[in-house]
Design a protein around this motif. Structure first.
Motif, PDB file in Angstrom:
ATOM      1  N   GLY A   1      34.401  37.156  46.180  1.00 12.55           N
ATOM      2  CA  GLY A   1      34.163  37.999  45.013  1.00 12.55           C
ATOM      3  C   GLY A   1      35.337  37.989  44.052  1.00 12.55           C
ATOM      4  O   GLY A   1      36.325  37.270  44.237  1.00 12.55           O
ATOM      5  N   PRO A   2      35.269  38.803  42.991  1.00 14.21           N
ATOM      6  CA  PRO A   2      36.358  38.865  42.007  1.00 14.21           C
ATOM      7  C   PRO A   2      37.661  39.338  42.657  1.00 14.21           C
ATOM      8  O   PRO A   2      37.655  40.259  43.484  1.00 14.21           O
ATOM      9  CB  PRO A   2      35.855  39.893  40.981  1.00 14.21           C
ATOM     10  N   TRP A   3      38.764  38.708  42.266  1.00 16.03           N
ATOM     11  CA  TRP A   3      40.087  39.132  42.731  1.00 16.03           C
ATOM     12  C   TRP A   3      40.703  40.058  41.696  1.00 16.03           C
ATOM     13  O   TRP A   3      40.727  39.743  40.505  1.00 16.03           O
ATOM     14  CB  TRP A   3      40.999  37.928  42.927  1.00 16.03           C
TER      15      TRP A   3
ATOM     16  N   GLY B   1      34.058  44.252  40.782  1.00 13.94           N
ATOM     17  CA  GLY B   1      34.288  44.939  42.041  1.00 13.94           C
ATOM     18  C   GLY B   1      35.004  44.051  43.027  1.00 13.94           C
ATOM     19  O   GLY B   1      34.595  42.905  43.265  1.00 13.94           O
ATOM     20  N   ASP B   2      36.088  44.546  43.599  1.00 15.19           N
ATOM     21  CA  ASP B   2      36.891  43.774  44.546  1.00 15.19           C
ATOM     22  C   ASP B   2      36.806  44.427  45.926  1.00 15.19           C
ATOM     23  O   ASP B   2      37.440  45.448  46.191  1.00 15.19           O
ATOM     24  CB  ASP B   2      38.348  43.734  44.063  1.00 15.19           C
TER      25      ASP B   2
ATOM     26  N   ARG C   1      29.832  39.075  41.943  1.00 13.42           N
ATOM     27  CA  ARG C   1      30.008  38.559  40.580  1.00 13.42           C
ATOM     28  C   ARG C   1      30.173  39.722  39.609  1.00 13.42           C
ATOM     29  O   ARG C   1      29.650  40.807  39.844  1.00 13.42           O
ATOM     30  CB  ARG C   1      28.799  37.711  40.154  1.00 13.42           C
ATOM     31  N   PRO C   2      30.878  39.495  38.510  1.00 15.09           N
ATOM     32  CA  PRO C   2      31.002  40.547  37.492  1.00 15.09           C
ATOM     33  C   PRO C   2      29.648  40.878  36.881  1.00 15.09           C
ATOM     34  O   PRO C   2      28.726  40.055  36.875  1.00 15.09           O
ATOM     35  CB  PRO C   2      31.948  39.928  36.451  1.00 15.09           C
TER      36      PRO C   2
END
Length: 311
Positions: free
Chosen positions: A82-84, A206-207, A217-218
């Protein structure tokens, strides 16, 4: 020996400055603490007689240690689930590492995500030059390179960051009030009120780091983000979380207003709001328990989720 030159008292005078460098380089408060402590240990055993400035010596050691860690971390971040997002840092109350507007803006999660797109060397030059205002000669000495190369690295970094930089004319109090409206709307499950505080093109990241549930994913766009937020609220209710067990508080994280979510007194997540004009343009949610350890320590509580390493 430098041992007699840098004593514990003098080191403590430089600690916040060294932490500021390491944190911006790494995006992790816990790792920044480790780097600063390692610099202190190295300074007590270093064998050198040519130390004109303890501050410059320590800054050099911290920057080089952070560079080494950043280079090794890049491969890990490429496989991150996922997003960092950077590790959040509580800046609400207590000693503040920086006070100027420029320094505060360089510490926001949004800006630090931009920094993560730079190469380690570009990031080091940008932080030391643009944020901390070191000369190219000083930076060249730290990185063991020429002033000319430092100028080129800085120019490349500026060009890569230019399109993503933004500033808000709102005061911290005004931002906090808008964030409070966001929290009140979310607590009430009021989609119309949420719509009023979000920008048309608002983004949501979301991290969870693969440790806890979070979007892979955003999400972009007001309607999509409102639906997502209301879905999170419904999910919490479905899992049996009641209002008396759930607290939503406004705190300041990385000099931006944030909603701190605690369940039974323990940190579950933090929603950091980026604000421009009168609307929220970005919401960055850190849920990865590993990244909440430092903030939880600042709050004198324990992170929610699996047991994690405490430095």
């Amino acid at each position: 020996m430098i041992m007699g030159l840098i004593n514990a008292e003098e080191f403590e005078r430089h600690r916040s400055h060294l932490f500021a460098i390491a944190y911006r380089m790494l995006g992790s408060a816990s790792e920044a603490e480790d780097v600063v402590q390692d610099a202190w240990l190295r300074s007590t055993v270093a064998e050198t007689t040519d130390v004109r400035s303890p501050r410059a010596y320590l800054m050099t050691v911290v920057t080089r240690l952070a560079l080494d860690r950043l280079k090794s971390a890049r491969a890990t971040r490429e496989t991150y689930v996922g997003p960092w997002l950077p590790e959040p840092l509580l800046t609400d109350g207590g000693p503040r590492p920086e006070e100027s507007v420029a320094l505060a803006e360089s510490l926001t999660l949004a800006f630090m995500v931009l920094l993560d797109a730079l190469s380690p060397e570009e990031r080091a030059v940008f932080v030391l030059r643009e944020v901390l205002e070191y000369s190219y000669a000083e930076i060249g000495s730290v990185l063991s390179t020429t002033e000319s190369n430092c100028r080129q690295l800085f120019h490349r970094a500026k060009e890569r960051l230019r399109s993503g930089q933004s500033r808000s004319a709102r005061s911290q109090q005004e931002k906090r009030e808008l964030a409070q409206r966001f929290v009140d709307a979310l607590r009430a499950g009021d989609g119309a009120a949420l719509t009023q505080v979000l920008a048309d093109d608002v983004g949501f990241w979301g991290d969870g780091g693969g440790r806890v549930p979070a979007g892979r994913r955003p999400t972009f766009g007001r309607s999509a983000v409102v639906n997502l937020l209301l879905g999170i609220r419904r999910s919490a209710a479905a899992q049996g979380y009641r209002l008396e067990n759930l607290s939503l508080d406004i705190v300041e994280v990385n000099y931006e207003p944030a909603m701190l979510v605690r369940i039974d007194g323990r940190v579950d997540s933090v929603y950091v709001c980026s604000i421009e004009d009168d609307v929220i343009t970005g919401i960055r949610v850190v849920r990865n328990p590993d990244k909440l350890v430092y903030l939880a320590r600042q709050l004198n509580t324990q992170p929610f989720g699996p047991a994690t390493r405490v430095h």
